[in-house]
Enzyme design. Structure first.
Site, PDB file in Angstrom:
ATOM      1  CG  ASP A  68      -0.289  -0.077   2.531  1.00  0.00           C
ATOM      2  OD1 ASP A  68       0.054   0.986   3.098  1.00  0.00           O
ATOM      3  OD2 ASP A  68      -0.100  -1.194   3.040  1.00  0.00           O
ATOM      4  CD  GLU A 159      -3.545   4.266  10.944  1.00  0.00           C
ATOM      5  OE1 GLU A 159      -2.455   4.423  11.530  1.00  0.00           O
ATOM      6  OE2 GLU A 159      -3.647   3.850   9.764  1.00  0.00           O
TER       7      GLU A 159
END
Length: 268
Positions: A68, A159
């Protein structure tokens, strides 16, 4: 799926080394930065640390290697990434309701041009607007989905808060409601549930280990030589982000299955 460790092979995980980074204490914001530094796992690294052993790697017999990227990586050499073994990639598209990745077109279209299966992800800021508002912003700025076997469902990056309080000032019920708002809106706009990217530690802390998202694919962040315990909602991970650097640009990921299953995820 069982992951077997192979000693003495460094081709893929040569870059997986322990950073010696201690997790931040509860509630501490290690470093507030700008959105260009908020990539998938950037805050998990700071709160939970990283791990890994340089002479171990996982068998790729029944997994697919990917990575990613975000604007943090800048312009990506896509032929080089493909040549190094990448078969899929997630690209950061948006954050909150004001930021779009200035490298998104080069990264998203460039990965497609060399045959990678690609998807986009959104860095959630649950304290600045509703889940619906952020899902709509994401879809409107690159986070959509097409059932063409080449486009992965969009991913919600949930997150630790890079700007302030760990759980964005929400209790568990409030965070679950926010995530459900995002997931429901994304599904209504695209016909697909998004992937949820998170760590077991964050999920337990900020959702109370909520178990109601099992129908949503899990992209798990854990920088170590084993997957470890999963959040309560899931029995298995779809993607495992296993290292924050390695042979591919950005973070290193395994898709939990062979290539035909990856294409099915991108199609159905």
């Amino acid at each position: 799926m069982k992951h077997r460790l192979i000693r003495g092979v460094a081709a893929i995980a040569a870059g997986i080394v322990s950073c010696g980074q201690a997790p931040a204490s509860a509630g501490e914001n290690p470093r507030a930065t700008g959105p260009e530094d908020h990539y998938a796992g950037s805050q998990i690294e700071r709160y939970e640390g990283t791990g890994g052993v340089p002479d171990l790697r996982y068998s790729a017999e029944d997994q697919v290697l990917g990575h990613d990227v975000s604007s943090h990586q800048g312009v990506v050499d896509w032929p080089g990434a493909s040549g190094a073994g990448a078969r899929f990639v997630y690209v950061k598209a948006t954050e909150g309701v004001t930021y779009t990745n200035p490298q998104f077109i080069q990264q998203y279209d460039g990965s497609h041009s060399v045959g990678l299966v690609r998807g986009a992800y959104h860095f959630a800021l649950p304290d600045v607007s509703s889940g619906a508002a952020q899902a709509n912003y994401f879809v409107d700025h690159g986070g959509g989905w097409a059932g063409d076997g080449k486009t992965l469902p969009g991913a919600l990056d949930a997150e630790y808060n890079p700007y302030g309080e760990t759980c964005y000032g929400k209790d568990a019920a409030g965070m679950v409601a926010w995530i459900r708002d995002f997931v429901g809106t994304y599904h209504a706009r695209t016909g697909r549930a998004p992937m949820i990217y998170t760590s077991t530690g964050w999920w337990r802390r900020c959702t109370g280990d909520n178990g109601s998202f099992g129908d949503t694919p899990l992209w798990l962040a854990r920088y170590d030589t084993q997957v470890g315990p999963l959040p309560a909602s899931w029995r298995t991970q779809t993607i495992w982000q296993f290292a924050n650097h390695g042979a591919l640009p950005g973070d290193q990921n395994w898709f939990n299955g062979p290539m035909d299953r990856l294409r099915t995820l991108a199609r159905d």
